[in-house]
Design an enzyme around this catalytic site. Structure first.
Site, PDB file in Angstrom:
ATOM      1  N   THR A 235       0.971   6.074  -1.485  1.00 45.88           N
ATOM      2  CA  THR A 235       0.946   4.803  -0.759  1.00 45.88           C
ATOM      3  C   THR A 235       0.034   4.883   0.467  1.00 45.88           C
ATOM      4  O   THR A 235      -0.376   5.958   0.884  1.00 45.88           O
ATOM      5  CB  THR A 235       2.363   4.421  -0.263  1.00 45.88           C
ATOM      6  OG1 THR A 235       2.790   5.407   0.681  1.00 45.88           O
ATOM      7  CG2 THR A 235       3.347   4.348  -1.412  1.00 45.88           C
ATOM      8  N   CYS A 236      -0.250   3.711   1.042  1.00 46.29           N
ATOM      9  CA  CYS A 236      -1.101   3.642   2.231  1.00 46.29           C
ATOM     10  C   CYS A 236      -0.289   3.766   3.507  1.00 46.29           C
ATOM     11  O   CYS A 236      -0.659   3.220   4.546  1.00 46.29           O
ATOM     12  CB  CYS A 236      -1.887   2.336   2.242  1.00 46.29           C
ATOM     13  SG  CYS A 236      -3.054   2.265   0.906  1.00 46.29           S
ATOM     14  N   ASP A 237       0.850   4.445   3.440  1.00 42.18           N
ATOM     15  CA  ASP A 237       1.646   4.662   4.641  1.00 42.18           C
ATOM     16  C   ASP A 237       1.448   6.105   5.069  1.00 42.18           C
ATOM     17  O   ASP A 237       1.650   7.018   4.274  1.00 42.18           O
ATOM     18  CB  ASP A 237       3.123   4.383   4.342  1.00 42.18           C
ATOM     19  CG  ASP A 237       3.951   4.353   5.612  1.00 42.18           C
ATOM     20  OD1 ASP A 237       3.862   5.334   6.396  1.00 42.18           O
ATOM     21  OD2 ASP A 237       4.669   3.371   5.835  1.00 42.18           O
ATOM     22  N   SER A 238       1.079   6.285   6.335  1.00 43.14           N
ATOM     23  CA  SER A 238       0.773   7.650   6.781  1.00 43.14           C
ATOM     24  C   SER A 238       2.020   8.538   6.836  1.00 43.14           C
ATOM     25  O   SER A 238       1.910   9.750   6.918  1.00 43.14           O
ATOM     26  CB  SER A 238       0.063   7.629   8.128  1.00 43.14           C
ATOM     27  OG  SER A 238       0.821   6.857   9.020  1.00 43.14           O
TER      28      SER A 238
ATOM     29  N   ASN B  27       3.479  -1.395  -1.730  1.00 41.95           N
ATOM     30  CA  ASN B  27       2.059  -1.250  -2.089  1.00 41.95           C
ATOM     31  C   ASN B  27       1.802  -1.580  -3.567  1.00 41.95           C
ATOM     32  O   ASN B  27       0.798  -1.181  -4.137  1.00 41.95           O
ATOM     33  CB  ASN B  27       1.566   0.188  -1.860  1.00 41.95           C
ATOM     34  CG  ASN B  27       0.828   0.354  -0.538  1.00 41.95           C
ATOM     35  OD1 ASN B  27       0.341   1.441  -0.270  1.00 41.95           O
ATOM     36  ND2 ASN B  27       0.715  -0.677   0.270  1.00 41.95           N
TER      37      ASN B  27
END
Ligand SMILES: *Cc1c(COP(=O)(O)O)cnc(C)c1O
Length: 377
Positions: A324-327, A367
């Site tokens: 996902t685009c979550d850090s 996402n």
């Protein structure tokens, strides 16, 4: 470890995307092992660990009881064939209308940890049995449960006395020593506290009948864990030590220990890269991460065994991350995970010991990634 049935299923069905495959034969063996280890204790499977209908049906048919945390979980257990008298509403935090609904469904066993909750139950479930949860220190657990649930033993006395005064059946004491508890003596301290509550109330003529010893039984991840039999012996020894020849009814609520080792997640390597040419740590991105079911990698608490087709070859440290685009979707960074140097993009990996606390922790569509699919075979 992935069983041959799971490997055969993956080889023949070739399911697309990340998925969990659960082998019911392993769940059956685990149930038998708990029965054998603690023959005098009733088993209440903690539904939240994995509520797949196939698992609940199997356990209901084997005579298991169920620990539930919401009306939806009560209904899942009933749909699987469990009668109401084999279901406890074990969450200490319940809306009064949910208590009422559970009571209408026939549930008569409820957890509390304060007088405020007792009052709700007295109104919504008159005459029901209640047990009071006491705090434990959680030491020795890899996934400790904090101070959110339970009260100190001295307060449990007040809570149960209040329950009696409100017309409820002050039935017993519960605790949970923390999940993935590898210290066999953790139950001893908690049983000592439970005995104190029993003894104090007995002096007032309130005779408690049950100790709910909770879950905490581990699954093998990277390190060996004691077998169910060792837990059984340690716990029975502590029961004798604290309660002598007046051992009360006992309950255990295994979640992880019942289903953890029955499940394997199949995942695919999406990307392998570095942050600088001279880095010696590679980043390995899988198609599953914290939001796809591996939430227990939070703080790197649970370290799953990962099997690749290159095992046996030279390994190097990797940071493992989700897609996902979550850090925050990074699983192992503080302590990098050694994986074979020959691991490549597109390889499938097996993440073992993932039968518990994975599908239930998987986000719905973060996402655009699907929730974790599961096959129970
Ligand atoms: C989650 C939970 C369990 C199961 O714990 P495990 O460590 O998975 O065995 C048992 N009892 C209660 C009340 C729980 O909340």
């Amino acid at each position: 470890m992935a069983t041959q049935r799971v490997l055969d299923f993956l080889a023949t069905r070739r399911p697309a995307g990340p998925c969990l495959v659960v082998d019911l034969d392993v769940v059956r063996d685990n149930f038998h092992a708990f029965e054998k280890a603690l023959p005098d204790s009733k088993i209440y499977y903690a539904v939240k660990a994995n509520p797949a209908p196939e698992i609940l049906r199997l356990l209901a048919a084997m005579g298991s009881s169920f620990d539930t945390a919401s009306v939806a979980e009560v209904e899942m257990a009933m749909d699987a064939g469990a009668p109401a008298d084999r279901i406890s509403f074990g969450n200490t935090i319940k809306k009064e209308r949910d208590i009422l609904r559970a009571y209408e469904l026939g549930i008569r066993l409820f957890a509390v940890d304060c007088v405020e909750e007792v009052d709700k139950i007295a109104r919504a479930a008159p005459g029901a049995r209640v047990f009071c949860r006491v705090l434990t220190d959680g030491e020795g657990a890899e996934w400790p449960l904090s101070r959110k649930f339970g009260c100190v033993p001295a307060m449990a006395v007040d809570v149960l006395r209040h329950a009696k005064a409100r017309g409820l059946d002050a039935y017993g004491v519960s605790f949970h020593v923390g999940s993935q508890q590898c210290d066999l003596t953790a139950w001893d301290r908690a049983l000592g506290d439970a005995k104190k509550v029993f003894a104090t109330l007995a002096e007032e003529g309130i005779v408690l009948k049950m100790v709910n010893m909770g879950g905490g039984f581990p699954t093998r991840y990277l390190k060996d864990v004691p077998a169910a039999q060792a837990y059984g012996q340690a716990i029975f020894g502590s029961l004798r030590k604290h309660f002598g020849n007046q051992i009360p009814e006992t309950i255990i609520e295994p979640g992880r220990g019942m289903v953890g080792n029955a499940g394997v997640i199949k995942s695919e390597v999406v990307l392998i890269s570095k942050k600088a040419d001279n880095d010696n740590v590679r980043w390995v991105y899988l198609d599953i991460g914290k939001f796809g079911g591996l939430a227990e990698t939070m703080d790197e608490a649970i370290r799953y065994p990962i099997v690749t087709r290159h095992d046996g070859g030279e390994v190097a440290p990797c940071v493992l991350a989700g897609p996902t685009c979550d850090s925050a979707d990074v699983m192992y960074e503080k302590t990098p995970y050694p994986l074979p140097l020959s691991l490549t993009i597109g390889d499938e990996v097996l993440i073992e010991g993932t039968g518990a606390y994975t599908t239930t922790y998987s986000a719905v569509a973060f996402n655009g990634f699907e929730p974790l699919r599961s096959y129970v075979i």
